[in-house]
Design a protein around this motif. Sequence first.
Motif, PDB file in Angstrom:
ATOM      1  N   PRO A 178      41.017  47.956  -1.783  1.00 36.82           N
ATOM      2  CA  PRO A 178      40.364  46.671  -2.055  1.00 36.82           C
ATOM      3  C   PRO A 178      39.855  46.635  -3.499  1.00 36.82           C
ATOM      4  O   PRO A 178      39.523  47.681  -4.058  1.00 36.82           O
ATOM      5  CB  PRO A 178      39.192  46.642  -1.063  1.00 36.82           C
ATOM      6  CG  PRO A 178      39.036  48.025  -0.560  1.00 36.82           C
ATOM      7  CD  PRO A 178      40.317  48.754  -0.770  1.00 36.82           C
ATOM      8  N   ALA A 194      36.999  53.981  -1.121  1.00 34.24           N
ATOM      9  CA  ALA A 194      36.424  52.787  -1.761  1.00 34.24           C
ATOM     10  C   ALA A 194      34.948  52.633  -1.366  1.00 34.24           C
ATOM     11  O   ALA A 194      34.110  52.266  -2.194  1.00 34.24           O
ATOM     12  CB  ALA A 194      37.227  51.543  -1.366  1.00 34.24           C
ATOM     13  N   GLY A 237      43.205  56.635  -8.719  1.00 33.87           N
ATOM     14  CA  GLY A 237      41.955  55.902  -8.952  1.00 33.87           C
ATOM     15  C   GLY A 237      42.015  54.498  -8.365  1.00 33.87           C
ATOM     16  O   GLY A 237      42.502  54.305  -7.241  1.00 33.87           O
ATOM     17  N   PHE A 249      38.706  60.465   0.264  1.00 30.28           N
ATOM     18  CA  PHE A 249      40.099  60.194   0.653  1.00 30.28           C
ATOM     19  C   PHE A 249      40.601  61.339   1.555  1.00 30.28           C
ATOM     20  O   PHE A 249      41.159  61.098   2.627  1.00 30.28           O
ATOM     21  CB  PHE A 249      40.966  60.083  -0.617  1.00 30.28           C
ATOM     22  CG  PHE A 249      42.384  59.682  -0.340  1.00 30.28           C
ATOM     23  CD1 PHE A 249      42.767  58.348  -0.430  1.00 30.28           C
ATOM     24  CD2 PHE A 249      43.334  60.618   0.016  1.00 30.28           C
ATOM     25  CE1 PHE A 249      44.081  57.972  -0.157  1.00 30.28           C
ATOM     26  CE2 PHE A 249      44.640  60.247   0.298  1.00 30.28           C
ATOM     27  CZ  PHE A 249      45.013  58.921   0.199  1.00 30.28           C
TER      28      PHE A 249
HETATM   29  N1  LIG Z   1      37.475  51.967  -8.639  1.00 30.36           N
HETATM   30  C1  LIG Z   1      38.043  52.176  -7.422  1.00 30.36           C
HETATM   31  N2  LIG Z   1      38.259  51.121  -6.590  1.00 30.36           N
HETATM   32  C2  LIG Z   1      38.809  51.294  -5.371  1.00 30.36           C
HETATM   33  N3  LIG Z   1      39.219  52.497  -4.899  1.00 30.36           N
HETATM   34  C3  LIG Z   1      39.051  53.577  -5.699  1.00 30.36           C
HETATM   35  C4  LIG Z   1      38.463  53.479  -7.001  1.00 30.36           C
HETATM   36  N4  LIG Z   1      38.437  54.715  -7.553  1.00 30.36           N
HETATM   37  C5  LIG Z   1      38.994  55.537  -6.637  1.00 30.36           C
HETATM   38  N5  LIG Z   1      39.368  54.859  -5.532  1.00 30.36           N
HETATM   39  C6  LIG Z   1      40.020  55.403  -4.326  1.00 30.36           C
HETATM   40  O1  LIG Z   1      39.816  56.786  -4.279  1.00 30.36           O
HETATM   41  C7  LIG Z   1      41.052  57.483  -4.264  1.00 30.36           C
HETATM   42  C8  LIG Z   1      40.882  58.787  -5.025  1.00 30.36           C
HETATM   43  O2  LIG Z   1      40.484  58.523  -6.350  1.00 30.36           O
HETATM   44  P1  LIG Z   1      40.987  59.386  -7.597  1.00 30.36           P
HETATM   45  O3  LIG Z   1      40.136  59.007  -8.759  1.00 30.36           O
HETATM   46  O4  LIG Z   1      42.454  59.222  -7.764  1.00 30.36           O
HETATM   47  O5  LIG Z   1      40.746  60.878  -7.090  1.00 30.36           O
HETATM   48  P2  LIG Z   1      39.834  62.056  -7.655  1.00 30.36           P
HETATM   49  O6  LIG Z   1      38.412  61.665  -7.333  1.00 30.36           O
HETATM   50  O7  LIG Z   1      40.305  63.252  -6.902  1.00 30.36           O
HETATM   51  O8  LIG Z   1      40.110  62.136  -9.135  1.00 30.36           O
HETATM   52  C9  LIG Z   1      42.053  56.514  -4.865  1.00 30.36           C
HETATM   53  O9  LIG Z   1      43.368  56.755  -4.395  1.00 30.36           O
HETATM   54  C10 LIG Z   1      41.521  55.172  -4.370  1.00 30.36           C
HETATM   55  O10 LIG Z   1      41.989  54.919  -3.056  1.00 30.36           O
END
Ligand SMILES: Nc1ncnc2c1ncn2[C@@H]1O[C@H](COP(=O)(O)OP(=O)(O)O)[C@@H](O)[C@H]1O
Length: 309
Positions: free
Chosen positions: A241, A281, A223, A255
Amino acid sequence: MITTVTLNAAIDKTYYVKQFGLGGVHRVARQIAEPGGKGNNVAKVIRLLGGEVTASGFVGGSSGSFIEQRLAERGIQTAFVQVPGESRVCLNIIDESTGSSTELLEQGPEIAWSSIAEMKVMIRKLALQSSVVVLSGSLPPGAPANFYAELIDIIQSAGSRAFLDSSGAALNSGLEARPHFVKPNEQELAQLMGRDRLGENEWAEAAARLANLGIPQVCVTLGSRGTIAFIDGSSYRVIPPAIQAVNTVGCGDSFVAGIAFAEERDASPEEKLRMATAAAAANAMSEKAGHMDYAVFQAYAKQVEVRAL
Ligand SMILES: Nc1ncnc2c1ncn2[C@@H]1O[C@H](COP(=O)(O)OP(=O)(O)O)[C@@H](O)[C@H]1O
Ligand SMILES: O=P(O)(O)OC[C@H]1O[C@](O)(COP(=O)(O)O)[C@@H](O)[C@@H]1O
């Protein structure tokens, strides 16, 4: 070309409500309906990055037609297998007072054996024309638990690279076929390790265990805290960021899109992680899942921090 596969395609609906409460009656202030399901979101973001992409998977009924039509309007080629019944709706309710998101994901239509066989033929054909094939999301009812493993074998025998982003049993069995890339989030990684959750100092160790299975690229996404990645024998920590997110649904898909797009261009591991993190992001700053503003993506790409772990 890149191919995305969404076996459980969806209409992603987002409802914005002033204040969401369990058991209450809510008037929806604004709503958005988009072609979705994880792989279709990946396709949309690859297209926004400027890539050539074909979206495949199962679709059914008028929801299926909506999904195909809206993808085609964006310049995405479509090669879906039609099934009886209706493609599902995935609902994301955003509470505007807190920014919290509540997701309700339908199961999707039952898939018959004849359609499973048709899909295998379709994926072989697409893999022969693609450098990367991305398999994303849950398996629909009727699909065998080892379906991702079978598709990964088909893709890799055709000389293409298989990416896998799924959860639970579908992810577990898919890993046995050793995809080229896998992207569990924090909960999915914990589940793979048979745990409720992992502590901060356990993420890298768990990611290394996946890499040691013989998976060349492992990205554990955390996240807003970013990503831990093992790529071709080197390990990285990526910091996104700092942003005030609007809607984080589709961040994982964005991603994956960034990595797949960069993979097709033979980018370095650092560049792949930078593009993926900036795309994710930028998606978080959009109200729509699987959408980003290209100028925002470019600005964020300069702010992503990639360091050796
Ligand atoms: N609040 C946020 N701020 C910045 N980048 C974010 C945020 N939420 C997610 N990301 C980006 O998105 C990527 C995937 O998010 P994540 O929540 O881990 O995956 P999923 O949507 O599969 O659950 C993270 O590794 C990060 O780079
Ligand atoms: O196929 P699944 O696992 O049910 O997930 C479907 C849902 O995942 C999403 O693609 C969002 O996924 P991410 O937030 O992990 O990127 C929704 O848009 C979609 O409705």
